[in-house]
Design an enzyme around this catalytic site. Structure first.
Site, PDB file in Angstrom:
ATOM      1  CG  ASP A  29      -0.249  -0.026   2.527  1.00 36.50           C
ATOM      2  OD1 ASP A  29       0.987   0.144   2.552  1.00 36.50           O
ATOM      3  OD2 ASP A  29      -0.923  -0.190   3.549  1.00 36.50           O
ATOM      4  CG  ASP A  35      -6.192  -5.551   1.613  1.00 31.63           C
ATOM      5  OD1 ASP A  35      -6.838  -4.804   0.850  1.00 31.63           O
ATOM      6  OD2 ASP A  35      -5.822  -5.190   2.745  1.00 31.63           O
ATOM      7  CB  CYS A  71     -11.764 -27.004   8.032  1.00 32.64           C
ATOM      8  SG  CYS A  71     -10.230 -26.095   7.777  1.00 32.64           S
ATOM      9  CB  CYS A 107      -6.727 -25.978   7.910  1.00 36.50           C
ATOM     10  SG  CYS A 107      -7.074 -25.919   9.680  1.00 36.50           S
ATOM     11  CB  CYS A 134      -9.534 -28.657  11.023  1.00 35.75           C
ATOM     12  SG  CYS A 134     -10.289 -27.064  11.411  1.00 35.75           S
ATOM     13  CG  HIS A 181      -9.407 -22.697  11.093  1.00 42.48           C
ATOM     14  ND1 HIS A 181      -9.964 -23.803  10.478  1.00 42.48           N
ATOM     15  CD2 HIS A 181     -10.404 -21.783  11.217  1.00 42.48           C
ATOM     16  CE1 HIS A 181     -11.248 -23.572  10.243  1.00 42.48           C
ATOM     17  NE2 HIS A 181     -11.536 -22.355  10.677  1.00 42.48           N
TER      18      HIS A 181
HETATM   19 ZN   LIG Z   1      -9.335 -25.663   9.828  1.00 42.26          ZN
END
Ligand SMILES: [Zn+2]
Length: 397
Positions: free
Chosen positions: A93, A287, A325, A327, A330, A356
């Site tokens: 930015d 963003d 999920c 990830c 998880c 996560h």
């Molecule tokens: Zn997750």
């Protein structure tokens, strides 16, 4: 030179669309969410983890980096990519937003903005040219013009005054970028994005787009350029306190005014539902600090809505945050354990929660792209809301 942005050939001027951004640090598939790496780090994550999560681009904050460690130091060490060991694209930015929100004793002048660092009180003067110089020293792939982010609410005359300043600064930024591009060797020079202001006034937003495009055309003709001074256009001044309907109405109004060859970037947006809505209007880039900052505060995003991990109902809950999920958090850890880490203020809490939330945001974007590819965006959008509504109360906050 290959074009910076190639929208999907089938894209309509107003609906969701796919595209690719081409930079010297690699390609980016749009619509894209850009995690925020404020001070040369996406807080709590290593760059290897960011790559594994599939982040194709991250954002760096000019204001923070110019104050600490200083862009000269970063430049000496080979630029921001090398400094932070991130090999993929970076958007920076202009520093303006933080100057207006964080700096002490700031004074707005026609030339630029004078301010004192919030860290040690040192005085600085940020001009449009200086903002480009710093971003070039950092080695940014996508640079933003210095603008004044209009607060909410403001009168139409105040919004106009602020827009005029932003347009004047945009013109000076374009001149600065074209000057340094004269000496550029390579395939993909860093790109400059213009910023559309105008608060919640549709006429101002329209005028701002038209005048930015005029400035760009004039620059290109005068400088006998075959490439454009600006590579994309951003919608600024949204999500600054206005009601959600105003945000959506303004994005829906402004996005189709931006010609299809320019990527459209909604700055500082947003929550998962904001991404789903704004992609529908043809926005390509986003963003926001929300997934990372909120992770550190224990707010976790799931397919069934948001949960606060500190809640006592999770104290003995053996389930992962979100059973849908995939990830790393998880796959291994329970809500009970994550709640414990959060309550005990363990460092690992920030790491696992951030992992996560970023996975959730990045996989939401990849599902969005898949839905557009299959021409099933409306179905995707309907299911997104349906999943939230159908979740039982025991699962949701
Ligand atoms: Zn997750």
């Amino acid at each position: 030179m290959p074009p910076f942005f190639t929208p999907n050939p089938g894209a309509t001027p107003t609906g969701p669309r796919l595209g690719t951004l081409h930079t010297s640090h690699g390609e980016i598939q749009t619509p894209v969410f850009m995690p925020v790496g404020t001070a040369a780090t996406v807080k709590a994550m290593t760059v290897d983890e960011m790559e594994a999560l599939g982040a194709e681009i991250i954002l760096g904050n000019t204001y923070h980096l110019m104050l600490r460690p200083g862009e000269k130091t970063i430049q000496k060490l080979g630029g921001l990519h090398k400094f932070m060991a991130w090999e993929r694209p970076i958007l920076t930015d202009s520093g303006g937003y933080q100057v207006f929100s964080l700096a002490q004793r700031r004074k707005l002048k026609a030339d630029g903005v004078e301010f004192q660092s919030h860290i040690d009180g040192t005085s600085y003067f940020l001009t449009p040219e200086r903002a480009i110089e710093i971003q070039e020293a950092l080695g940014s792939d996508i640079m933003m013009v210095l603008d004044e982010c209009t607060p909410y609410p403001v009168s139409e005359s105040e919004a106009r005054k602020s827009m005029e300043l932003t347009l004047d600064w945009a013109k000076r930024s374009m001149t600065a970028v074209l000057r340094s591009r004269g000496s550029f060797v390579g395939d993909h020079p860093s790109q400059l994005f213009g910023i559309i202001q105008g608060s919640i006034y549709q006429n101002l937003r329209k005028e701002c787009v038209e005048r930015l495009l005029d400035l760009n055309d004039t620059k290109n003709v005068n400088e006998k350029r075959t490439t454009s001074a600006i590579g994309g256009l951003a919608i600024g001044g949204l999500s600054v306190g206005e009601p959600k309907e105003e945000l959506y109405a303004m994005a829906a109004h402004t996005a189709p005014l931006i010609p299809a060859q320019f990527p459209r970037y909604a700055m500082g947006i947003g929550l998962p539902e904001d991404l789903v809505e704004l992609v529908g209007y043809g926005i390509d880039m986003f963003d926001c600090v929300v997934p990372t900052r909120n992770a550190r505060n224990g707010q976790l995003f799931t397919t069934f809505g948001e949960i606060q991990i500190r809640h006592s109902r999770y104290a003995e809950d053996p389930r992962p945050i979100d059973e849908n999920c995939a990830c790393p958090t998880c796959k291994k850890y329970s809500r009970a354990y994550l709640r414990h880490l959060y309550m005990a203020k363990e460092i690992l809490s920030s790491r696992l929660n951030t992992m996560h939330n970023l996975f959730y945001y990045l996989s939401l974007m990849s599902q969005i792209r898949e839905a557009i590819r299959k021409d099933q965006y409306e179905e995707f959008r309907r299911d997104f809301y349906r999943n939230r509504i159908s979740a039982d109360d025991a699962t949701r906050e």
